[in-house]
Motif scaffolding. Structure first.
Motif, short mmCIF file in Angstrom:
data_model
loop_
_atom_site.label_atom_id
_atom_site.label_comp_id
_atom_site.label_asym_id
_atom_site.label_seq_id
_atom_site.Cartn_x
_atom_site.Cartn_y
_atom_site.Cartn_z
N THR A 308 -22.43 -25.09 -2.60
CA THR A 308 -21.02 -25.02 -3.00
C THR A 308 -20.14 -25.40 -1.82
O THR A 308 -20.36 -24.93 -0.70
CB THR A 308 -20.65 -23.60 -3.48
N VAL A 309 -19.14 -26.25 -2.08
CA VAL A 309 -18.16 -26.60 -1.06
C VAL A 309 -16.77 -26.27 -1.58
O VAL A 309 -16.51 -26.28 -2.79
CB VAL A 309 -18.23 -28.10 -0.67
N ILE A 310 -15.88 -25.96 -0.66
CA ILE A 310 -14.50 -25.67 -1.00
C ILE A 310 -13.60 -26.66 -0.29
O ILE A 310 -13.90 -27.13 0.81
CB ILE A 310 -14.10 -24.23 -0.62
N ALA A 311 -12.49 -26.99 -0.95
CA ALA A 311 -11.57 -27.98 -0.40
C ALA A 311 -10.17 -27.39 -0.30
O ALA A 311 -9.79 -26.49 -1.06
CB ALA A 311 -11.54 -29.24 -1.27
N GLU A 312 -9.40 -27.89 0.63
CA GLU A 312 -8.04 -27.40 0.85
C GLU A 312 -7.16 -27.73 -0.34
O GLU A 312 -7.04 -28.90 -0.73
CB GLU A 312 -7.48 -28.04 2.13
N ASN A 313 -6.54 -26.69 -0.93
CA ASN A 313 -5.63 -26.86 -2.06
C ASN A 313 -6.23 -27.71 -3.18
O ASN A 313 -5.57 -28.58 -3.76
CB ASN A 313 -4.31 -27.49 -1.59
N SER A 314 -7.50 -27.47 -3.49
CA SER A 314 -8.18 -28.33 -4.46
C SER A 314 -9.30 -27.56 -5.15
O SER A 314 -9.27 -26.35 -5.23
CB SER A 314 -8.72 -29.59 -3.76
N TYR A 315 -10.28 -28.31 -5.62
CA TYR A 315 -11.37 -27.75 -6.39
C TYR A 315 -12.40 -27.01 -5.54
O TYR A 315 -12.48 -27.19 -4.33
CB TYR A 315 -12.12 -28.87 -7.13
N ILE A 316 -13.19 -26.19 -6.25
CA ILE A 316 -14.49 -25.77 -5.75
C ILE A 316 -15.52 -26.68 -6.40
O ILE A 316 -15.49 -26.91 -7.61
CB ILE A 316 -14.79 -24.30 -6.11
N ALA A 328 -17.01 -30.76 -10.01
CA ALA A 328 -15.84 -29.91 -9.80
C ALA A 328 -15.91 -28.73 -10.76
O ALA A 328 -16.07 -28.90 -11.97
CB ALA A 328 -14.56 -30.69 -10.03
N ILE A 329 -15.81 -27.50 -10.21
CA ILE A 329 -15.98 -26.30 -11.01
C ILE A 329 -14.65 -25.60 -11.26
O ILE A 329 -14.27 -25.33 -12.40
CB ILE A 329 -16.95 -25.32 -10.32
N LEU A 330 -13.92 -25.29 -10.20
CA LEU A 330 -12.70 -24.49 -10.34
C LEU A 330 -11.53 -25.27 -9.76
O LEU A 330 -11.48 -25.55 -8.56
CB LEU A 330 -12.85 -23.15 -9.61
N ASP A 331 -10.58 -25.65 -10.61
CA ASP A 331 -9.39 -26.35 -10.17
C ASP A 331 -8.37 -25.31 -9.72
O ASP A 331 -8.02 -24.40 -10.46
CB ASP A 331 -8.81 -27.18 -11.31
N SER A 332 -7.90 -25.45 -8.50
CA SER A 332 -6.99 -24.44 -7.96
C SER A 332 -6.13 -25.05 -6.87
O SER A 332 -6.54 -25.97 -6.16
CB SER A 332 -7.79 -23.26 -7.39
N SER A 333 -4.94 -24.52 -6.73
CA SER A 333 -4.07 -24.94 -5.64
C SER A 333 -4.24 -24.03 -4.43
O SER A 333 -3.47 -24.08 -3.49
CB SER A 333 -2.61 -24.91 -6.11
N ASN A 334 -5.27 -23.16 -4.49
CA ASN A 334 -5.50 -22.24 -3.39
C ASN A 334 -5.92 -22.98 -2.13
O ASN A 334 -6.65 -23.98 -2.18
CB ASN A 334 -6.61 -21.24 -3.76
N ASN A 335 -5.47 -22.47 -1.01
CA ASN A 335 -5.88 -23.02 0.28
C ASN A 335 -7.14 -22.29 0.72
O ASN A 335 -7.08 -21.29 1.43
CB ASN A 335 -4.76 -22.85 1.31
N TRP A 336 -8.30 -22.78 0.29
CA TRP A 336 -9.57 -22.11 0.54
C TRP A 336 -9.88 -22.04 2.02
O TRP A 336 -9.56 -22.95 2.78
CB TRP A 336 -10.70 -22.82 -0.19
N SER A 337 -10.55 -20.96 2.42
CA SER A 337 -10.87 -20.76 3.82
C SER A 337 -12.38 -20.69 4.08
O SER A 337 -12.87 -21.25 5.06
CB SER A 337 -10.23 -19.46 4.33
#
Length: 398
Positions: A308-316, A328-337
């Motif tokens: 699993t990878v996370i992207a800045e202000n984007s999908y998981i 792409a699993i989870l569409d989100s505007s979250n700033n993943w850390s």
């Protein structure tokens, strides 16, 4: 002659009894083991990849949800145990500059603040069971816990050293941390004492960005911000440079994660947006060319099959084929850390820089449970047959 005949007869009888009892005992134990492993529900998943069973794309990563909003900026790192039961997150409170440690002992469903510590916490890693945990700070502190994160002690204070990443072995014995523009630091006593690697490495002081080690601690990989990858196969004592990394243009903010054995490795970059994978302990690498993003973190399952990878202000994004293809699993505007997963990949937890915690529990349907049960039963039958044959052979020898 009579005495010898009697002794041979007794020996044969004893051998037959031992082999019969051994066969019976092992058969019972294996059957019991299988029965226990087959008792499955939506909260338990054995390492099904051992039997060639995979989660399909409709099942993979289908149940992300927000479980906590701590409402603190500068959330940095998450690490979870093999089963997913124990989880730890480190933050730095931007208002006070104090490091804060949150833990969960129920698969990320509830979280508690367990400690405030001095220093800007940057990274955390926990052992297979969750008992041993280590957190490092940009301000040089190293903290350890030996009771599942409930209490923390300062093991070292390297004033002026900017630690950026830490990784520990499955049993917690071997630990490695890297510092920006400084050395690789290693411990072989559960994080109590640390030493610097100043020799047996081509460039001892580098722009270190990330480190990850195998389950035993034998295989280790450390990356710098200027496209150098170093690998070790002797618990971090000696290192060599992987020269072909420059052809993949690995640079800038880098994260790396290893499978349990260290055979499978995946690295991601933020600014250049690359995913690169290795299937031979970091010796050679290949760039995945059909996907790019501002990657923030990466985590692999024990086998390396699930990633699993996370992207800045984007999908998981998730992969079920050792990082070769991604969805792409989870569409989100979250700033993943940061992201971390359990050994099977069933449980996963991702955090955002603003303090939100998201957890995943992949639901195991009835059909998949039946496949696993069948595979386990077949495996046990084969093992019982082998034990019986061995016992018969032992008996025939006498």
């Amino acid at each position: 002659s009579t005495e010898t005949t009697q002794r041979i007869s007794a020996d044969t009888s004893l051998s037959t009894e031992i082999s019969t009892n051994l066969s019976t005992a092992l058969s019972t134990a294996l059957s019991t083991e299988t029965s226990e492993r087959i008792q499955m529900n939506n909260n338990n998943l054995i390492p099904f990849t051992d039997f060639g069973i995979t989660l399909d794309n409709t099942t993979l990563g289908n149940n992300w949800r927000e479980t906590k909003d701590i409402s603190l900026n500068n959330a940095k790192s998450i690490s979870i145990s093999t089963t997913g039961q124990y989880q730890t997150v480190v933050y730095t409170n931007t208002n006070t500059g104090i490091g804060q440690i949150y833990t969960s002992s129920n698969f990320g469903n509830q979280w508690s603040l367990v400690d405030d510590v001095s220093g800007e916490l940057e990274s955390v890693s926990i052992s297979s069971t969750g008992q041993y945990q280590t957190a490092i700070a940009l301000t040089g502190e190293i903290y350890t816990s030996t009771n599942f994160g409930n209490q923390w002690n300062q093991a070292e204070d390297f004033s002026g050293i900017q630690f950026v990443s830490v990784s520990i072995s499955s049993n917690g014995e071997y630990q490695t941390a890297v510092a920006l523009n400084d050395y690789i630091y290693v411990s072989s006593d559960y994080g109590n004492n640390w030493s610097t690697i100043t020799t047996n490495i081509p460039n001892p002081t580098g722009k270190w960005a990330s480190v990850s080690i195998s389950s035993t601690g034998q295989h280790q990989s450390a990356m710098t911000k200027d496209d150098y990858l170093y690998i070790s196969s002797d618990y971090g004592l000696t290192w060599k440079t992987v020269t072909d990394m420059s052809s993949n243009e690995i640079e800038d903010d880098i994260k790396i994660s290893l499978s349990s054995t260290g055979q499978y490795q995946t690295a991601v970059t933020k600014n250049t947006g690359k995913i690169v994978i290795s299937s031979n302990f970091g010796e050679n690498w290949r760039t995945i060319t059909n996907i790019s993003n501002t990657w923030q973190g990466i985590s692999l399952s024990s086998t390396g099959q699930y990633q699993t990878v996370i992207a800045e202000n984007s999908y998981i994004y998730m992969s079920s084929d050792f990082g070769n293809n991604w969805k792409a699993i989870l569409d989100s505007s979250n700033n993943w850390s940061s992201i971390s997963m359990s050994s099977t990949g069933q449980y996963q937890t991702a955090i955002t820089k603003s303090g939100k915690i998201y957890t995943l529990n992949t639901i195991i349907d009835t059909e998949l449970s039946e496949q696993i049960s069948t595979a386990l039963t077949t495996e046990t039958s084969q093992r019982i047959s082998a034990v019986t044959s061995l016992s018969t052979e032992i008996s025939s020898i006498h």
